[in-house]
Design a protein around this motif. Structure first.
Motif, PDB file in Angstrom:
ATOM      1  N   ILE A 167      -2.024  -1.803 -10.204  1.00  0.00           N
ATOM      2  CA  ILE A 167      -2.136  -0.703  -9.256  1.00  0.00           C
ATOM      3  C   ILE A 167      -3.613  -0.352  -9.182  1.00  0.00           C
ATOM      4  O   ILE A 167      -4.282  -0.216 -10.213  1.00  0.00           O
ATOM      5  CB  ILE A 167      -1.276   0.516  -9.664  1.00  0.00           C
ATOM      6  CG1 ILE A 167      -1.362   1.612  -8.584  1.00  0.00           C
ATOM      7  CG2 ILE A 167      -1.634   1.043 -11.053  1.00  0.00           C
ATOM      8  CD1 ILE A 167      -0.342   2.721  -8.747  1.00  0.00           C
ATOM      9  N   ALA A 168      -4.136  -0.282  -7.957  1.00  0.00           N
ATOM     10  CA  ALA A 168      -5.571  -0.079  -7.748  1.00  0.00           C
ATOM     11  C   ALA A 168      -5.808   1.168  -6.919  1.00  0.00           C
ATOM     12  O   ALA A 168      -5.124   1.400  -5.916  1.00  0.00           O
ATOM     13  CB  ALA A 168      -6.181  -1.291  -7.037  1.00  0.00           C
TER      14      ALA A 168
ATOM     15  N   ASP B 139      -4.981   6.606  -1.628  1.00  0.00           N
ATOM     16  CA  ASP B 139      -3.954   5.582  -1.469  1.00  0.00           C
ATOM     17  C   ASP B 139      -3.965   4.657  -2.684  1.00  0.00           C
ATOM     18  O   ASP B 139      -5.000   4.494  -3.348  1.00  0.00           O
ATOM     19  CB  ASP B 139      -4.211   4.737  -0.216  1.00  0.00           C
ATOM     20  CG  ASP B 139      -4.091   5.528   1.073  1.00  0.00           C
ATOM     21  OD1 ASP B 139      -3.521   6.635   1.042  1.00  0.00           O
ATOM     22  OD2 ASP B 139      -4.581   5.032   2.110  1.00  0.00           O
ATOM     23  N   ALA B 140      -2.808   4.048  -2.949  1.00  0.00           N
ATOM     24  CA  ALA B 140      -2.715   3.068  -4.031  1.00  0.00           C
ATOM     25  C   ALA B 140      -2.378   1.702  -3.451  1.00  0.00           C
ATOM     26  O   ALA B 140      -1.537   1.594  -2.557  1.00  0.00           O
ATOM     27  CB  ALA B 140      -1.641   3.478  -5.031  1.00  0.00           C
ATOM     28  N   ILE B 141      -3.059   0.677  -3.938  1.00  0.00           N
ATOM     29  CA  ILE B 141      -2.695  -0.703  -3.609  1.00  0.00           C
ATOM     30  C   ILE B 141      -2.064  -1.303  -4.857  1.00  0.00           C
ATOM     31  O   ILE B 141      -2.645  -1.240  -5.946  1.00  0.00           O
ATOM     32  CB  ILE B 141      -3.921  -1.547  -3.213  1.00  0.00           C
ATOM     33  CG1 ILE B 141      -4.678  -0.896  -2.062  1.00  0.00           C
ATOM     34  CG2 ILE B 141      -3.484  -2.962  -2.830  1.00  0.00           C
ATOM     35  CD1 ILE B 141      -5.989  -1.599  -1.726  1.00  0.00           C
ATOM     36  N   VAL B 142      -0.871  -1.843  -4.715  1.00  0.00           N
ATOM     37  CA  VAL B 142      -0.224  -2.545  -5.824  1.00  0.00           C
ATOM     38  C   VAL B 142      -0.166  -4.015  -5.437  1.00  0.00           C
ATOM     39  O   VAL B 142       0.294  -4.354  -4.338  1.00  0.00           O
ATOM     40  CB  VAL B 142       1.201  -2.011  -6.079  1.00  0.00           C
ATOM     41  CG1 VAL B 142       1.849  -2.763  -7.243  1.00  0.00           C
ATOM     42  CG2 VAL B 142       1.169  -0.510  -6.366  1.00  0.00           C
TER      43      VAL B 142
ATOM     44  N   VAL C  86       0.861  -1.172   0.000  1.00  0.00           N
ATOM     45  CA  VAL C  86       0.000   0.000   0.000  1.00  0.00           C
ATOM     46  C   VAL C  86       0.900   1.225   0.000  1.00  0.00           C
ATOM     47  O   VAL C  86       1.811   1.331   0.824  1.00  0.00           O
ATOM     48  CB  VAL C  86      -0.930   0.034   1.229  1.00  0.00           C
ATOM     49  CG1 VAL C  86      -1.781   1.310   1.213  1.00  0.00           C
ATOM     50  CG2 VAL C  86      -1.827  -1.201   1.259  1.00  0.00           C
ATOM     51  N   ILE C  87       0.686   2.127  -0.943  1.00  0.00           N
ATOM     52  CA  ILE C  87       1.436   3.377  -1.014  1.00  0.00           C
ATOM     53  C   ILE C  87       0.453   4.489  -0.663  1.00  0.00           C
ATOM     54  O   ILE C  87      -0.529   4.702  -1.380  1.00  0.00           O
ATOM     55  CB  ILE C  87       2.043   3.614  -2.403  1.00  0.00           C
ATOM     56  CG1 ILE C  87       2.848   2.385  -2.844  1.00  0.00           C
ATOM     57  CG2 ILE C  87       2.934   4.850  -2.400  1.00  0.00           C
ATOM     58  CD1 ILE C  87       3.397   2.497  -4.263  1.00  0.00           C
ATOM     59  N   ARG C  88       0.712   5.171   0.425  1.00  0.00           N
ATOM     60  CA  ARG C  88      -0.237   6.145   0.948  1.00  0.00           C
ATOM     61  C   ARG C  88      -0.185   7.471   0.196  1.00  0.00           C
ATOM     62  O   ARG C  88       0.874   7.913  -0.256  1.00  0.00           O
ATOM     63  CB  ARG C  88       0.041   6.406   2.433  1.00  0.00           C
ATOM     64  CG  ARG C  88      -0.023   5.167   3.316  1.00  0.00           C
ATOM     65  CD  ARG C  88      -1.422   4.586   3.364  1.00  0.00           C
ATOM     66  NE  ARG C  88      -1.467   3.396   4.227  1.00  0.00           N
ATOM     67  CZ  ARG C  88      -2.549   2.641   4.374  1.00  0.00           C
ATOM     68  NH1 ARG C  88      -3.673   2.933   3.732  1.00  0.00           N
ATOM     69  NH2 ARG C  88      -2.516   1.582   5.162  1.00  0.00           N
TER      70      ARG C  88
END
Length: 289
Positions: A127-128, A168-171, A19-21
């Motif tokens: 990437i979501a 936020d991004a979830i990869v 998770v990239i905030r």
């Protein structure tokens, strides 16, 4: 960047997701959510109790501009470092869809013998962006089974709800087991009902199911669940193989990327997506969540 990239790559390799905030600003989230919801009012397909659109960069300009911006592409470069980023061309929009547990490589020929799960060189990711806050207790929150990207389907593995805030991004590795908004008992009953009666009434079962869920959501004042997914990887054999297998299961692209988007890609030294290129190029045109 190398130190950060190594940490992201290590976590992805070990757990199958990161998770990239705060990748997107609140204003970007607002614009994207508006663009997606407006488009899906009349566009996209009825499916899984909601609507979705494949290859969305070719039909929604706001989505294409954001996903090819420096903000996003630089994050992807950290993950594929030291190699370049390859965009497969898969880009999905979804609103209020349901999904059970699955991974995104069920039809790949290497899934049949399990070799796709044992090769440590596999590095194809999604990437979501979920364009609303989703906490651990929300039914709408993405669920994953950490490390299942190395195990194939394995229901005995522990589950984890990936809580995020809008922006936020979830990869995640496309091999990992994941589930979105799980269908309720009412959802399952309604879907079975429409699948049974739709042929006799000459109804579109998927559309009838989606509209029924929309009424239920409206009565319960449940806000829309909106998401964007884009697939990428490094320029290697697995990425190209994933693209080719995807073409066998999904329709070809109609439309083109705008000059502005193509310029953004060129400035970032990223080639146009593989899906959407003419058939004369390396591998050409033809995603679940």
């Amino acid at each position: 960047m190398p130190g950060r990239a190594n940490r992201l790559q290590k976590d992805l390799s070990s757990n199958g997701y990161i998770v990239i905030r705060e990748v997107l600003t609140p204003e970007q989230v607002k614009r994207l959510r508006l663009a997606v919801t407006q488009y899906l009012k009349s566009g996209g397909q009825y499916k899984y109790g909601g609507k979705f659109q494949l290859h969305a960069m070719y039909v929604v300009e706001e989505v294409a501009k954001l996903l090819t911006s420096d903000t996003i592409l630089n994050r992807l470069k950290e993950i594929t470092h030291p190699l370049e980023v390859v965009l497969t061309g898969e880009c999905d929009l979804m609103i209020n869809t349901t999904s059970s547990w699955h991974h995104d490589v069920p039809h790949h020929r290497a899934s049949l013998d399990g070799s796709i799960f044992s090769d440590e060189s596999f590095r194809v990711y999604k990437i979501a962006f979920y364009l609303q806050d989703q906490d651990e207790n929300s039914r709408a929150t993405l669920k994953i089974r950490p490390r299942s990207h190395l195990k194939a389907l394995n229901q005995s593995m522990p589950e984890k709800a990936v809580a995020v805030r809008a922006g936020d991004a979830i990869v995640f590795d496309v091999r990992i087991e994941h589930a979105g908004q799980m269908p309720t008992l009412v959802d399952r009953a309604a879907r079975r009902l429409f699948e049974r009666i739709a042929p006799r009434l000459r109804l579109d079962a998927q559309k009838a199911f989606t509209l029924t869920r929309s009424i239920i959501r409206w009565i319960g004042r449940v806000p829309d669940r909106v998401a964007i997914f884009m697939t990428f990887g490094p320029p290697d054999a697995w990425t190209y193989s994933y693209v080719e297998e995807g073409r066998k299961w999904h329709p070809g692209v109609r439309g083109t990327l705008s000059p502005e988007v193509l310029t953004q890609l060129a400035v970032s030294n990223v080639a146009p997506p593989l899906i959407g290129k003419p058939y004369s190029s390396h591998q050409a045109s033809r995603s679940e969540f």
